[in-house]
Design a protein around this motif. Structure first.
Motif, PDB file in Angstrom:
ATOM      1  N   PHE A   1       0.825  -1.205   0.000  1.00 53.61           N
ATOM      2  CA  PHE A   1       0.000   0.000   0.000  1.00 53.61           C
ATOM      3  C   PHE A   1       0.861   1.257   0.000  1.00 53.61           C
ATOM      4  CE2 PHE A   1      -2.387   3.291   2.444  1.00 53.61           C
ATOM      5  CZ  PHE A   1      -3.387   3.506   1.511  1.00 53.61           C
ATOM      6  N   ILE A   2       2.029   1.172   0.610  1.00 58.37           N
ATOM      7  CA  ILE A   2       2.928   2.328   0.681  1.00 58.37           C
ATOM      8  C   ILE A   2       4.168   2.055  -0.152  1.00 58.37           C
ATOM      9  CG2 ILE A   2       4.295   3.819   2.204  1.00 58.37           C
ATOM     10  CD1 ILE A   2       2.383   3.055   4.469  1.00 58.37           C
ATOM     11  N   LYS A   3       4.456   2.935  -1.088  1.00 61.86           N
ATOM     12  CA  LYS A   3       5.643   2.800  -1.920  1.00 61.86           C
ATOM     13  C   LYS A   3       6.865   3.249  -1.111  1.00 61.86           C
ATOM     14  CE  LYS A   3       4.084   5.433  -5.218  1.00 61.86           C
ATOM     15  NZ  LYS A   3       3.995   6.188  -6.491  1.00 61.86           N
ATOM     16  N   SER A   4       7.681   2.295  -0.713  1.00 64.28           N
ATOM     17  CA  SER A   4       8.870   2.623   0.071  1.00 64.28           C
ATOM     18  C   SER A   4       9.849   1.467  -0.018  1.00 64.28           C
ATOM     19  CB  SER A   4       8.499   2.883   1.537  1.00 64.28           C
ATOM     20  OG  SER A   4       9.665   3.049   2.331  1.00 64.28           O
TER      21      SER A   4
ATOM     22  N   ARG B   1       4.277   9.798   2.252  1.00 66.11           N
ATOM     23  CA  ARG B   1       3.569  10.938   2.852  1.00 66.11           C
ATOM     24  C   ARG B   1       2.066  10.724   2.877  1.00 66.11           C
ATOM     25  NH1 ARG B   1       6.956  14.207  -0.629  1.00 66.11           N
ATOM     26  NH2 ARG B   1       5.795  13.183  -2.276  1.00 66.11           N
ATOM     27  N   GLY B   2       1.587   9.683   2.164  1.00 75.19           N
ATOM     28  CA  GLY B   2       0.154   9.436   2.085  1.00 75.19           C
ATOM     29  C   GLY B   2      -0.465   9.908   0.786  1.00 75.19           C
TER      30      GLY B   2
ATOM     31  N   ALA C   1      -2.260  15.407   1.346  1.00 71.73           N
ATOM     32  CA  ALA C   1      -2.760  14.037   1.204  1.00 71.73           C
ATOM     33  C   ALA C   1      -3.881  13.757   2.196  1.00 71.73           C
ATOM     34  CB  ALA C   1      -1.614  13.044   1.417  1.00 71.73           C
ATOM     35  N   ALA C   2      -3.710  14.222   3.428  1.00 73.52           N
ATOM     36  CA  ALA C   2      -4.742  14.010   4.447  1.00 73.52           C
ATOM     37  C   ALA C   2      -6.043  14.705   4.049  1.00 73.52           C
ATOM     38  CB  ALA C   2      -4.254  14.525   5.799  1.00 73.52           C
TER      39      ALA C   2
END
Length: 807
Positions: free
Chosen positions: A262-265, A386-387, A716-717
């Motif tokens: 879900f998170i690109k990292s 960062r979302g 993003a939030a």
């Protein structure tokens, strides 16, 4: 019929083909050292070969009568010799080549290095001669000839001693020794002996080839790697909902598609630390990826026509390279003429390189559009650290270029029955044409006044070409088709996504964080009768200073006034200021603006190439001062972020915080240990750097990154919350979201507009700077963080009444 299994197989196979084509291209050019497997082999073998060569130096120094190559090579650094040797061999490692050929090639490259070192050591102009030779066209051979000729000229003028070149047996002997050292120390290569049928009475020929183990490793590496690089396409099946960091997006259980988190990292510890479902971020991402899309076939037909007929429109590039100007008659005798022509030529080379990459993007975009025509499809999506939500497919996406966005429309329509329903569709037309600096009512009026022309364009877009002059021509063309349908039929099913854009969302956020009245007014956070334009505010300040400087006779000021400045001059620097603009990048943006303005034939150059840099430097410094004079509180806020970051970096800790939507932001930039080898390969100064991640946190990178990352986490939030509220409170299901550009159907824009303002008001009513400081303090109890900068007195409730906050 296109189904998901077929699409998944296509993604894998296209990815494999793309990967294999790169390898075959590298092999044919004998540059396998540039491939991923070549880089891995070089990184692993270089330390071993370096040590072996250092040991060999002892042996090569012993003979009383030494070969010429032995005398020269022991004066060189072993890592440099090792790199040249391994690069020369690995560039053709999967090919079988005669030992004599490989050895001669290695020896010639070593001689090149030693020759260049001799030149640099014995002539003050040596480095310039080598770098100048590299800029010559015609490949390595031409570069080497230029260096040799230059050395002869310098010697004839008595400016350096004569270089005595190696004989062929020196090159061959040197290469034979180095290849043998490589074979023994690394085990990457071996020798095989082949008896040539035509030479039965002679000894068999010795060939250099990769060992079976090396070839097997390369094959295994490529087999695994090609599966990790699919050509990601939209899905025709509904994407799997995100339930955890590893559950969602593409369904890959029955295919070779790699699992995407879900998170690109690349920080797996960070990803593994996230347990369960991130409620708001994942729910927003699910709603975005559940939006069905279709190809706008009317736009596709026109784009295909333009591409095939080389009609350059917007980002659709020219299919031919720009031609170089004729070489001036005094090119060889006049240094100034020579320099000016070369600078102009360098600009054309750069533009042509950019155009070629745009052609590749265009062909891939049209390929995907052709493949998906007539089908419903979706964009599986995930987030960065960062979302921020991103569609996974790289081509033909709503987050892509104007060309890509013009090709897309919602699969589900909304009913437009009257002028109220069509209001935002009309505004969208004005926005995409470029008439977006007037009131919303004026934009609506413009659209209705433009109706006859829009109908003509929609009926014959290849002859009525006014649409090509729009700011976003392909999206505007899509609007012309839709608007014609509405004006002719009155009641229609509308498929067009209508987006509302923020006015520099980064500066909006920094201004809201600090309650800065000036910044909030300049970025339309506060209500105004007509849209405020911060880019024009800054450009006006620059013009004002130019007039003052012109009266004082300051160099370049009058020329810039004559050339003319506008909001486009300052747009990109102002836009990037809140995301870490530096004086260097500011100067680059000003140079790009000047170059683009000239290249589009709208204005003539005002500066000769030999003074252009100083003129750009002067103007960029005025732009920088103009930005900082307008954005005082945002600047102090960014400095505070950096101060907090440095305190944490001193303790060698990452920065962690939760965004308002509950997304866990993790900022951790490490220092990279550089193993730098400086060589003169083929006439150019090449710095080959291998990186190994170390434990040390980079204070500089952390400091530079914290402000843009904090701002991005907030935008993003806001997007997460807006999407969820639009769905839950307003019944909206179709979303066209691009970070700070929110879109849906025309009939739902008023509802979305209201939600946007409520979300930002609710988010920023909390003191987010104090909240962030509190979160940092909880994780770093031994640090005394400074207080946030002083706040202004802006009234945040006015956000709800700001018509142009997002418009």
């Amino acid at each position: 019929m296109l189904n998901q299994d077929k699409l998944n197989a296509d993604m894998v196979e296209i990815g494999k083909g793309r990967y294999r084509n790169k390898i075959e291209s590298a092999k044919s050019r004998e540059v396998e050292g540039e491939t991923k497997y070549g880089q891995r082999l070089m990184r692993g073998a270089l330390p071993l070969l370096t040590k072996a060569i250092q040991d060999s130096y002892i042996t090569w120094k012993k003979p009383k009568t030494k070969a010429r190559w032995q005398i020269d090579i022991v004066k060189s650094k072993a890592p440099v010799i090792a790199f040249i040797t391994i690069k020369a061999v690995i560039d053709s490692i999967t090919l079988r080549k005669p030992m004599s050929s490989v050895a001669s090639f290695v020896g010639a490259r070593i001689e090149d290095e030693i020759r260049c070192s001799f030149l640099v050591k014995n002539n003050t102009k040596g480095e310039g001669i080598i770098l100048g030779a590299k800029r010559k066209r015609g490949g390595l051979g031409n570069t080497r000839r230029h260096i040799r000729r230059s050395m002869l000229h310098e010697t004839d003028k008595g400016l350096m001693p004569e270089w005595e070149g190696w004989r062929q047996r020196d090159r061959l002997s040197c290469g034979l020794n180095l290849v043998e050292v490589l074979r023994v120390s690394t085990g990457l290569i071996e020798y095989i002996y082949v008896q040539d049928g035509k030479r039965k009475k002679k000894s068999p020929t010795r060939y250099v080839t990769a060992t079976k183990e090396t070839l097997q490793w390369i094959e295994d590496y490529n087999t695994d790697r090609e599966l990790l690089e699919p050509f990601w396409l939209p899905s025709v099946d509904l994407p799997s909902p995100w339930q955890s960091v590893w559950e969602g997006g593409y369904s890959s259980s029955e295919t070779y598609l790699p699992k995407l988190p879900f998170i690109k990292s690349t920080n797996m510890d960070y990803i593994r630390s996230i347990q369960g479902k991130l409620e708001e971020p994942m729910e927003a991402c699910n709603l975005i990826q559940n939006t069905p899309w279709a190809v706008n076939e009317n736009v596709y037909k026109v784009m295909d026509w333009a591409w095939k007929n080389n009609v350059q429109v917007g980002e659709l590039p020219n299919r031919e390279d720009e031609l170089l100007p004729d070489i001036p008659n005094d090119f060889k005798t006049n240094p100034e003429s020579n320099t000016i022509w070369r600078r102009i030529a360098a600009g054309i080379y750069s533009r042509n390189l950019s155009t070629r990459s745009k052609r590749l993007l265009t062909s891939k975009t049209l390929y995907v559009a052709e493949k998906l025509k007539g089908h419903r499809f979706f964009y599986p999506s995930n987030c960065d650290f960062r979302g921020r939500v991103y569609n996974v497919p790289a081509f033909l996406g709503i987050q892509g270029t104007d060309m890509s966005r013009g090709l897309l429309q919602f699969y589900r329509p909304c009913k437009i029955k009257n002028e109220k329903d069509a209001r935002w569709l009309a505004i969208h037309g004005a926005n995409t044409f470029g008439n977006d600096k007037v009131s919303l009512d004026e934009r609506v009026k413009w659209a209705y006044d433009f109706s006859k022309i829009a109908i003509d364009i929609a009926q014959n877009p290849t002859e009525h070409l006014l649409w090509t002059e729009a700011d976003s021509p392909w999206q505007f063309l899509a609007w012309c088709f839709e608007w014609r349908n509405y004006r002719v039929n009155k009641k229609i099913d509308s498929y067009l996504p209508v987006n509302m854009d923020a006015t520099n969302n980064g500066l909006q956020i920094l201004s809201m964080l600090t309650r800065d009245e000036y910044g909030m007014a300049a970025t339309n956070v506060l209500p105004t009768e007509t849209p405020a334009d911060i880019y024009k505010v800054v450009s006006d300040k620059v013009l004002e200073q130019l007039k003052i400087d012109s009266e004082r006779g300051v160099e370049f000021s009058k020329q810039w006034l004559d050339f003319g400045l506008d909001r486009k001059t300052t747009k990109r620097p102002v836009m990037c200021y809140s995301y870490g603009l530096t004086p260097y990048s500011n100067r680059a943006y000003i140079n790009d603006w000047y170059d683009e303005t000239i290249h589009k034939n709208t204005k003539k150059p005002r500066f000769d190439e030999n003074i252009r840099y100083r003129a750009i430097h002067y103007l960029s410094s005025l732009v920088w001062d103009g930005i900082e004079s307008v954005l005082d509180r945002p600047k102090k806020c960014m400095q505070w972020f950096q101060d907090c970051s440095r305190l944490i970096s001193e303790k060698q800790r990452p920065m962690k915080w939760l965004s308002p939507s509950g997304f866990p932001v993790h900022q951790e930039y490490h220092k990279m240990h550089e193993k730098k080898i400086s060589t003169w390969i083929g006439g150019t100064a090449t710095h080959v750097t291998f990186y190994d991640a170390k434990d040390a946190i980079s204070s500089r990178k952390q400091s530079n990154g914290v402000s843009p990352n904090f701002v991005h986490a907030l935008d993003a939030a806001a997007l997460h919350k807006t999407v969820i509220k639009c769905n839950q409170e307003e019944g909206i299901f179709d979303f066209s979201m691009v970070h700070d550009s929110y879109g849906t159907h025309s009939t739902n824009c008023d509802k979305m507009s209201k939600v946007i303002r409520n979300v930002f008001y609710e988010m920023f009513s909390v003191d987010l700077l104090q909240d962030w400081k509190h979160q940092l303090q909880q994780d770093n109890t031994d640090i005394d963080f400074p207080s946030p900068p002083a706040y202004g007195n802006a009234d945040l409730t006015q956000i709800k009444d700001s018509e142009y906050f997002f418009s």
